[in-house]
Design an enzyme around this catalytic site. Structure first.
Site, mmCIF file in Angstrom:
data_model
loop_
_atom_site.group_PDB
_atom_site.id
_atom_site.type_symbol
_atom_site.label_atom_id
_atom_site.label_comp_id
_atom_site.label_asym_id
_atom_site.label_seq_id
_atom_site.Cartn_x
_atom_site.Cartn_y
_atom_site.Cartn_z
ATOM 1 N N PRO A 58 33.223 19.736 8.344
ATOM 2 C CA PRO A 58 34.415 18.882 8.403
ATOM 3 C C PRO A 58 34.708 18.196 7.070
ATOM 4 O O PRO A 58 35.777 17.618 6.891
ATOM 5 C CB PRO A 58 34.090 17.862 9.494
ATOM 6 C CG PRO A 58 32.679 18.060 9.888
ATOM 7 C CD PRO A 58 32.183 19.335 9.292
ATOM 8 N N ASP B 58 54.787 35.890 10.476
ATOM 9 C CA ASP B 58 54.029 34.853 11.180
ATOM 10 C C ASP B 58 54.488 33.453 10.839
ATOM 11 O O ASP B 58 54.910 33.203 9.721
ATOM 12 C CB ASP B 58 52.553 34.883 10.740
ATOM 13 C CG ASP B 58 51.823 36.063 11.284
ATOM 14 O OD1 ASP B 58 52.310 36.662 12.231
ATOM 15 O OD2 ASP B 58 50.746 36.368 10.733
HETATM 16 N N1 ADE Z 1 31.661 21.983 11.706
HETATM 17 C C1 ADE Z 1 31.861 20.941 12.532
HETATM 18 N N2 ADE Z 1 33.140 20.574 12.563
HETATM 19 C C2 ADE Z 1 33.807 21.407 11.702
HETATM 20 C C3 ADE Z 1 35.146 21.525 11.292
HETATM 21 N N3 ADE Z 1 36.113 20.719 11.739
HETATM 22 N N4 ADE Z 1 35.454 22.488 10.402
HETATM 23 C C4 ADE Z 1 34.489 23.300 9.909
HETATM 24 N N5 ADE Z 1 33.208 23.226 10.258
HETATM 25 C C5 ADE Z 1 32.858 22.297 11.150
#
Ligand code: ADE
Length: 247
Positions: free
Chosen positions: A88, A168
């Site tokens: 994240p 797309d």
């Molecule tokens: N691992 C946990 N959450 C994630 C996310 N939002 N994007 C990529 N990997 C992750």
């Protein structure tokens, strides 16, 4: 294109990879997805891949040794292959990032689990970090599948239709126009006459305008970066007050 996936949960990948377009792309040799279980590189008899965080606090952290050994033994030294950590904290995935990755012959995807990975993995092994959005999942496996899916459908020949992914949503920076198929009327809602007219120039114009309208209504932020003609801009101006009187 070759995907080297490093994960503690290889078993979650095959059901999706063996379905529909990804299955066909694999059978045609357009992609090859290799799954590597990081646990196979664990060094102790319990096959430990995580440990407690220095400094205390909750959660476990992925240990560096099995991850380095796994990635280095599969990729070899100085392979130049991008090693992408799904996290994240990464840059946010988009159609533009998918296009960028589709230009590579081979990429490695590292799926984090637990609270995260030891910082030395990020510092010395990983070359790129990607997030699929501002929310937190239990691991990088679903993000890796999402990335593989979005990249694969951009490869020439992956989609049945030769125009492929051109229309797309997001391909041109706009959302896609509405689609209809048979029947011509369903529960009182008719297919727009223009789509039944056979007049391709008018259908093209209608689709472009619908695409602009949808983007204006749902994602006006996208219009700032989209590739727009003078005609497009005039159309948008003419619709602004209808969509939102505050524009
Ligand atoms: N691992 C946990 N959450 C994630 C996310 N939002 N994007 C990529 N990997 C992750």
């Amino acid at each position: 294109m070759q995907f080297e996936v490093f994960t503690l949960l290889p078993e979650v990948f095959p059901p999706y990879l063996e379905s529909s377009i990804l299955q066909r792309a694999r059978q045609r040799g357009l992609i090859d997805v290799r799954l590597h279980n990081i646990r196979d590189w664990a060094r102790d008899k319990h096959h430990t891949t995580d440990d407690m965080p220095y400094g205390g606090g909750g959660g476990m952290v992925m240990k560096p040794e099995p991850v380095f050994d796994a990635v280095e033994s599969i990729l070899g030294p100085e392979s130049g292959v991008p090693v992408i950590l799904l996290t994240p904290q990464g840059r946010v995935f988009s159609q533009a990032v998918a296009r960028e990755l589709a230009a590579h012959e081979r990429i490695a995807l590292l799926c984090g689990r637990y609270e995260g990975v030891d910082e030395r993995i990020r510092m010395r092994l990983v070359t790129d970090e990607i997030s699929i959005g501002d929310y937190v999942l239990t691991g990088g496996e679903l993000p890796a599948l999402i990335l593989i899916d979005a990249v694969t459908r951009l490869l020439p020949g992956a989609l049945g239709d030769p125009t492929g992914a051109d229309d797309d949503s997001h391909a041109s920076g706009l959302l896609e126009y509405p689609h209809y198929t048979r029947p011509p009327e369903f529960r009182g809602d008719a297919v727009p006459d223009i789509l039944l007219s056979g007049d391709h120039a008018r259908i093209e114009k209608w689709r472009r305008e619908q695409s602009l309208l949808r983007t204006l209504e749902r994602r006006p932020d996208l219009l700032e970066k989209a590739d727009l003609s003078e005609k497009d801009r005039k159309f948008i101006e003419s619709q602004k007050s209808k969509v939102n009187p505050e524009f």
